[in-house]
Design an enzyme around this catalytic site. Structure first.
Site, PDB file in Angstrom:
ATOM      1  N   CYS A 186     103.277 -16.487 -15.653  1.00 29.92           N
ATOM      2  CA  CYS A 186     104.211 -17.638 -15.518  1.00 29.92           C
ATOM      3  C   CYS A 186     103.447 -18.976 -15.513  1.00 29.92           C
ATOM      4  O   CYS A 186     102.297 -19.026 -14.502  1.00 29.92           O
ATOM      5  CB  CYS A 186     104.988 -17.190 -14.025  1.00 29.92           C
ATOM      6  SG  CYS A 186     105.481 -18.854 -13.496  1.00 29.92           S
ATOM      7  N   CYS A 189     103.636 -20.716 -12.069  1.00 28.01           N
ATOM      8  CA  CYS A 189     102.411 -19.908 -11.031  1.00 28.01           C
ATOM      9  C   CYS A 189     101.239 -20.541 -11.180  1.00 28.01           C
ATOM     10  O   CYS A 189     100.310 -20.473 -10.365  1.00 28.01           O
ATOM     11  CB  CYS A 189     102.981 -18.474 -11.350  1.00 28.01           C
ATOM     12  SG  CYS A 189     104.537 -17.646 -11.062  1.00 28.01           S
TER      13      CYS A 189
END
Length: 621
Positions: A186, A189
């Site tokens: 991600c 992230c």
């Protein structure tokens, strides 16, 4: 002497002189080439994408500033940085200072996640570390001398990696902790990771410390399911194991400050009747719990409920008998007080829930059912509440609560309240036309010119403007609201023109064609929401085209895209960043599935195969 001999000697001397000059020029050229690879300005090395890795690899320790030529902070830092560079050249071992123009060397900026200027990072033995020291020459020198010490090592990671085996023990024993559920692939992230670690390093030194942890939700599926993790990163605050949504910033200082703020309780103990009255908000609801004893178990439930409304609604609690008498309530009562500013004769000034043994979920449900007045004001601090209570009708005019204009503001609001009382299924609010000009624009009312304008939003965020009135007519408003309630109005949709023909393998969707293409119940649809200026979208574009070509022969699967900056989409296709990809199955258009995986053709293809609900050829994807 023989003339031929003289000529030969002269020729040899000339040839030798030419050779020497050529050598000098060659050596000079060689120095010029070497100097061109890594130049120096005022003691600071100038790095580019071409020489960056060479520079990092050839120095044990090097400090790099990523800057922008137009940045005021960078200009202010420049003389201090140069001064520090000259001093650190003499250090043993030498510390090199360098700089990168991140506006030119965009790949380097992207590689190291540069989002602001100046950003400083130091590299020790090739390993990158964030520079978090002073920005003056002496401070830079002291900070880098410490890190140049051969025995210096970066602090161990402060963020704890959790699995199902230790998760419960970690959150249960901590009075306050923050947990991130992430996916390794991600992008959001990855950007959060260094900020999260910096915050963790700061918070671990508090007394008591506030621990931060992370969970790889792609590996710990049961934990992700238990806490309803549907997107990444998801951040949850835990108090002795009890979770609540994290509503704070996503950068290091913001995370740390927010968590420090959470150490205080979300509800205040009110020790006098004056404290109770002073807590009351003039522009928003206030929630107060009335109890008999400080050890009543209901108080703990009240505190738990208050956590979910922290920074959103003001909470307080009291055990004063005179406070209960003042508001005519019994012990074990929770009262939602309406703001005095929004009183009308059509509603109560406060609402009471009385129950022995009340639970936090019951308290939350009660507060949510009374957290906006009959006609309040739509403004940033409460907009999230109103958005959750659609259908919503907004009345736009000049809302001014100053002494000279308060009366006029309330005259309009009282007229609206007289109508609102008869439409219980609609939420009503007034909105200042200057502050919410964007809403007027999306409702196609920005050119109205009338003193009052009305627009409604349904549960799917579709927009329904009322034709402007030259003069206020209550009957016209009621007629419009009746038609809105019965679904007889046509919504306005922000949309580009529908393409006359589709060009290329990716189907172009606009606001006006969304229903026909994406919500077609005979086809599965993968749609990318993008922005023309988005770098990640541009990077994805060629791969997305290849993906569309791969499925071109599959008549029941559509690979589509939509420019979200100029087109509307239904609320269930929520876009918080670009690109965002959803899969809308043919059999369930109400619940599109957000794609959270790696943006490779293979991974997206597997995702399509997994969620497809209509037939397609079964060759290996």
């Amino acid at each position: 002497m023989d003339r031929k001999l003289v000529y030969s000697i002269f020729s040899a001397m000339l040839l030798f002189a030419t050779f020497v000059n050529c050598q000098d020029e060659m050596e000079g050229d060689e120095e010029e080439v070497i100097g061109g690879e890594i130049t120096e300005e005022e003691g600071v090395l100038v790095l580019t994408e071409g020489n960056f890795d060479t520079a990092i690899g050839s120095h044990n320790i090097i400090l790099v500033e990523f800057y922008a030529p137009w940045c005021g902070h960078c200009k202010k830092l420049a003389p201090e940085y140069s001064k520090a560079a000259e001093t650190l050249k003499e250090h043993d071992p030498p510390v090199v200072l360098a700089k990168v123009d991140a506006t030119e060397e965009k790949e380097l900026g992207s590689r190291f996640g540069i989002s602001g200027y100046p950003t400083l990072k130091f590299f020790k033995n090739g390993e990158v570390n964030d520079y978090e020291g002073p920005r003056d020459a002496d401070g830079i020198v002291s900070y880098m001398q410490e890190r140049a010490d051969p025995n210096w090592k970066p602090p161990p990671p402060a963020v704890v990696e959790l699995t199902s085996s230790d998760f419960r023990d970690f959150v249960d024993r901590s009075p306050l902790s923050l947990v991130e559920f992430y996916a390794p692939w991600c992008g959001h992230c990855k950007r959060l990771a260094p900020e999260f670690e910096k915050a963790a390093q700061r918070l671990k030194n508090l007394d008591p410390p506030i621990p931060l942890a992370k969970v790889d939700a792609t590996q710990e599926n049961q934990l992700a399911k238990e806490f309803d993790v549907t997107g990444y990163p998801t951040l949850l605050v835990f108090r002795f194991g009890r979770p609540s949504e994290y509503k704070g910033p996503r950068e290091s200082d913001g995370i740390a400050n927010h968590m420090i703020g959470l150490q205080s309780e979300a509800t205040k103990l009110l020790s006098s009747l004056k404290d109770v009255k002073n807590l009351m908000r003039k522009d928003d609801v206030t929630v107060i719990g009335f109890f008999e004893r400080i050890d009543d178990p209901e108080i703990e439930e009240f505190k738990n409920a208050a956590e979910d409304f922290r920074d959103v609604i003001t909470f307080g609690h009291t055990v004063l008998s005179e406070a209960r008498a003042e508001y005519k309530v019994n012990p074990n009562s929770v009262v939602v007080f309406n703001a005095e500013r929004f009183y009308t004769k059509f509603e109560r000034k406060w609402y009471t829930m009385e129950k022995k043994g009340m639970k936090s979920d019951e308290i939350k449900e009660f507060v949510n059912s009374h957290d906006v007045p009959l006609v309040g004001e739509y403004m940033p601090s409460v907009s999230e509440r109103y958005e959750a209570k659609k259908p919503l009708c907004l009345f736009f005019y000049t809302v001014d609560w100053s002494f000279d204009h308060r009366k006029a503001t309330n005259i309009w609001r009282t007229k609206i309240a007289a109508i609102a009382k008869d439409y219980k299924k609609i939420t009503f609010a007034i909105a200042d036309e200057d502050n919410y000009s964007k809403n007027l624009e999306e409702l196609k009312l920005s050119e109205s010119g009338e003193e009052l304008n009305v627009g409604c939003y349904d549960e799917n965020n579709k927009k329904y403007p009322m034709d402007p009135m030259e003069e206020y007519e209550e009957d016209e408003i009621r007629e419009y609201l009746d038609a809105f309630s019965k679904g007889k109005l046509e919504p306005v949709v922000k949309s580009q023109p529908i393409p006359k023909r589709q060009e290329g393998p990716v189907t172009v969707v606009v606001g006006k064609s969304f229903q026909d293409i994406v919500l077609d119940e005979e086809k599965d649809v993968l749609i990318e929401f993008y922005a023309p200026w988005c770098g990640h979208c541009k990077k994805l574009e060629p791969e997305y085209k290849k993906l569309a070509k791969k499925f071109q022969k599959e008549k029941k699967i559509v690979i589509a895209k939509m420019d979200s900056t100029v087109n509307d989409a239904p609320d269930n296709f929520k876009t918080t960043g670009f690109p965002t990809i959803y899969f809308a199955p043919a059999t369930d258009k109400a619940n599109p599935i957000k794609y959270e995986g790696d943006r490779s053709i293979d991974d997206i293809s597997k995702f399509i195969k997994k969620h497809a609900t209509v037939s397609f050829k079964k060759e290996e994807l």
